[in-house]
Structure formats: C-alpha cells, structure tokens
Design an enzyme around this catalytic site. Structure first.
Site, short mmCIF file in Angstrom:
data_model
loop_
_atom_site.label_atom_id
_atom_site.label_comp_id
_atom_site.label_asym_id
_atom_site.label_seq_id
_atom_site.Cartn_x
_atom_site.Cartn_y
_atom_site.Cartn_z
N ILE A 184 -2.34 -7.30 -1.82
CA ILE A 184 -2.37 -8.03 -0.54
C ILE A 184 -3.30 -9.24 -0.58
O ILE A 184 -3.19 -10.14 0.25
CB ILE A 184 -2.73 -7.06 0.60
CG1 ILE A 184 -2.31 -7.66 1.94
CG2 ILE A 184 -4.23 -6.72 0.61
CD1 ILE A 184 -2.05 -6.69 3.01
N TYR B 212 -15.14 -1.43 9.21
CA TYR B 212 -13.75 -0.98 9.37
C TYR B 212 -13.24 -1.37 10.76
O TYR B 212 -12.17 -1.95 10.91
CB TYR B 212 -13.71 0.54 9.17
CG TYR B 212 -12.36 1.18 9.31
CD1 TYR B 212 -11.38 1.00 8.35
CD2 TYR B 212 -12.07 1.99 10.41
CE1 TYR B 212 -10.13 1.61 8.48
CE2 TYR B 212 -10.84 2.60 10.55
CZ TYR B 212 -9.88 2.41 9.58
OH TYR B 212 -8.65 3.02 9.71
N LYS C 71 -10.40 -4.05 12.11
CA LYS C 71 -9.26 -3.59 12.93
C LYS C 71 -9.13 -4.42 14.21
O LYS C 71 -8.02 -4.80 14.59
CB LYS C 71 -9.39 -2.10 13.25
CG LYS C 71 -9.17 -1.18 12.05
CD LYS C 71 -7.79 -1.37 11.44
CE LYS C 71 -7.51 -0.46 10.27
NZ LYS C 71 -6.29 -0.86 9.53
N GLY D 116 0.83 -1.21 0.00
CA GLY D 116 0.00 0.00 0.00
C GLY D 116 0.86 1.25 0.00
O GLY D 116 0.54 2.27 0.63
N GLY E 89 -0.52 4.93 -0.94
CA GLY E 89 -1.64 5.53 -0.20
C GLY E 89 -1.22 6.69 0.68
O GLY E 89 -0.06 7.14 0.61
N GLN E 90 -2.15 7.16 1.51
CA GLN E 90 -1.88 8.36 2.33
C GLN E 90 -0.68 8.16 3.24
O GLN E 90 0.20 9.02 3.29
CB GLN E 90 -3.12 8.73 3.19
CG GLN E 90 -2.94 10.08 3.88
CD GLN E 90 -3.83 10.27 5.12
OE1 GLN E 90 -4.43 9.33 5.63
NE2 GLN E 90 -3.91 11.49 5.60
N ILE F 220 -0.68 -1.65 -6.11
CA ILE F 220 -1.62 -2.44 -6.91
C ILE F 220 -1.81 -1.75 -8.26
O ILE F 220 -1.55 -0.54 -8.39
CB ILE F 220 -2.99 -2.62 -6.22
CG1 ILE F 220 -3.56 -1.26 -5.78
CG2 ILE F 220 -2.91 -3.61 -5.07
CD1 ILE F 220 -5.00 -1.31 -5.35
#
Ligand code: SER
Length: 320
Positions: free
Chosen positions: A55, A143, A147, A8, A11-12, A35
C-alpha cells in the site's frame, strides 16, 4: 461490485473476506493483494488471482486495478493498536499514507473504496456507553489518530471528487482462521485458542474492561453490505458504528467455562493494552447503520463461543 482488489488479503480480515467475496462476486476477479513475506497460501492462493500490492507503493495499487479492471478496493492494510504504539511512524505511513495512495488511484480510475475504521477512533473524552454515531473523536493512540484521519480523508474524497468511499467502525474482531496481530482486543481471540487446546489463559486486561466485540462472519457481512447499500439512503459514509456484543474478561471467561468447565484464567496485566482499552468505548450505538443500510448482527456471545470452540478444536485436531 464485480472485480475487487483486497489490499492486505493475508491478514485477519483479508484472508476471510477474500474467500467470501470470491463466492459473492461470481464471474468477477477478487485479487488477493499481499506484501513480501505475507504471500497467500493454500486455498487463498489457489482460488483466485493474487498480486504483490504494497500500500505504500501507489504504482502497485494502480497496476492491479488496471490489470483486473478493479471497480472496488478493500483497503485492509493496517498496524493494530498496540503494535502501532511501538512503531508510530510506520502506523502513519501505512494507515494514512497508504489510504492516500489508495484514494488517489481510486480517484483516477473510478473505484469505490472500503477502509475500516474502529472503536479505536474514539478516545477518553468520548461518551463511553452507547457511544453515539456522531460524537467527540479525540483518540490518544496513533492507531486512533490514523483512523480518524482516514474517516475525514475518505469523506473529503467523496465530497470533493465523488469517490464512493464507505466504512464501518469495527469492534474487536473474533475469528479462528487467521489470528490478529498486536491489537488491544486480541485477548478475546487468544482466550478461545487457549480454551480449545486445554491450556490456561493469562488475561492482559483487568476485570470490568468492557469493549465491543464482533464475530467475523458478521464483520464480513457488514463489509459486503455497506458497499452494496443504496447510496441514496446513506447520510453517513465514513464511518458507521456497528455493534453486536460488549463484554469484559469475566463475562467471556464464564461463558467459555459453560462449555469447557475445567478452563482456568488468571490476570497478568499489560499496562499499555489496559490504558488503550480504558480510553475506548464500552459499547457503541449502531442505530444509524441499522437505519441507513439495515445492519443487523447475527451472532451473540453464546453462538460465537460454540462456533469458535468447535472450529478451533477441528483446526487443532482435538476431540472434545
Ligand atoms: N482490534 C483493534 C485493536 O485492538 C481495534 O480495532 O487494535
């Protein structure tokens, strides 16, 4: 930590952590895993190796680990909270299936693994103020479910297989390099983009909605320091509360107005994001992180606001 794989990486968090680790791990390889459709560009592409690492495809994770003799994997692949509600099956596939793939590769090949958890791992029945390290975690978002599952699975792999898994519960992360996508805390990034460009801002959350937030440099430091902490001092692993500031929309708005007096914000509520934010803590207690690996934030709201506005103006070529 010598050779690192970032899953990733565009990403941010990944886009900045990759660069930070390339500085930090001199002499090693920091591989930007991406990706299709989110390939690295510019300095991220030019400053080190990159490889397609989806992933959901364990053979791609294993190939990168073998090729670069990776000892540490940063697993940053995730859908953020609001977008995960729109695609819960995909959120599970990436958040939990992807973590399982990563942990299995790590078990077979002896890698350490960092996987961020979040303030979103808590839910409405969690104490909302100064949320303790060890407390009720019954989130109501997919989400949050991914987690909490991730925290448990990571601790299981550490106990059962000796995989060196470590993690922090990130607050909303604020940065000017790569925008977040589809989170509940994103408003606290968007508001700076609007202010820096001289635009008005429509806030999706109502006044009084407090959440923990953190400036990206502190978050990056936390991600590096936790992986380098002395394991003998760690009583917790997955995952540490970390905190630096908590505010609501009115507080960040007035702070920005101290620097941009003409800036205007009005409210246009997003019921999904509001419901998610209401279920999350107002502020976290990060005593355990401070005691077990000397965690300490550097940026407060004032320092972050100055830095965000200067850098966003630079990014958009605006002279204040
Ligand atoms: N920033 C995330 C979100 O809003 C929370 O960890 O989804």
């Amino acid at each position: 930590m010598k050779n690192v794989l970032i899953v990733g990486a565009t990403g941010q968090i990944g886009s900045e952590l990759t660069m930070r680790l390339r500085e930090h791990c001199k002499g090693g390889d920091v591989v930007a895993g991406f990706i299709k459709g989110a390939e690295p560009k510019g300095i991220l592409l030019e400053s080190g190796p990159s490889m397609e690492v989806d992933i959901t495809r364990p053979e791609q994770i294993a190939a990168a680990v073998d090729k670069y003799k990776v000892d540490t994997i940063y697993n940053l692949a995730a859908l953020l909270s609001a977008v995960a509600e729109a695609k819960p099956q995909l959120a599970w596939k990436i958040g939990v299936g992807g973590l399982y793939n990563t942990l299995e590769v790590a078990r077979e090949k002896g890698c350490a693994v960092f996987t961020p958890s979040s303030i979103g791992s808590f839910g409405p029945s969690t104490p909302h103020d100064k949320t303790p390290q060890d407390t009720v975690q019954r989130p109501e978002t997919i989400y949050g479910v991914t987690k909490v599952t991730g925290e448990l699975l990571s601790d299981y792999y550490a106990r059962r297989f000796g995989v060196d898994t470590r993690s922090v519960r990130f607050p909303g992360l604020i940065s000017y390099t790569t925008p977040p996508g589809g989170g509940t805390t994103d408003y606290a990034v968007d508001i700076y983009y609007a202010a820096a460009q001289g635009k008005d801002f429509k806030c999706p959350l109502k006044p009084g909605t407090f959440m923990d937030m953190m400036y990206m440099p502190d978050a990056l430091r936390a991600a590096v320091e936790i992986m380098e902490a002395n394991p003998d001092r760690l009583h917790h692993r997955n995952s540490f509360n970390i905190a630096s500031m908590s505010f609501d929309p009115e507080i960040i708005y007035s702070k920005i107005r101290e620097h941009v007096p003409g800036f205007k914000m009005e409210y246009e509520l997003d019921p999904l994001r509001q419901a998610i934010a209401d279920s999350w803590p107002n502020s976290l207690d990060d005593t355990c992180a401070r005691e077990e690996w000397d965690w300490k934030p550097e940026y407060d709201l004032e320092a972050m606001t100055k830095d965000m506005l200067v850098n966003l103006r630079k990014k958009f070529g605006i002279t204040a």
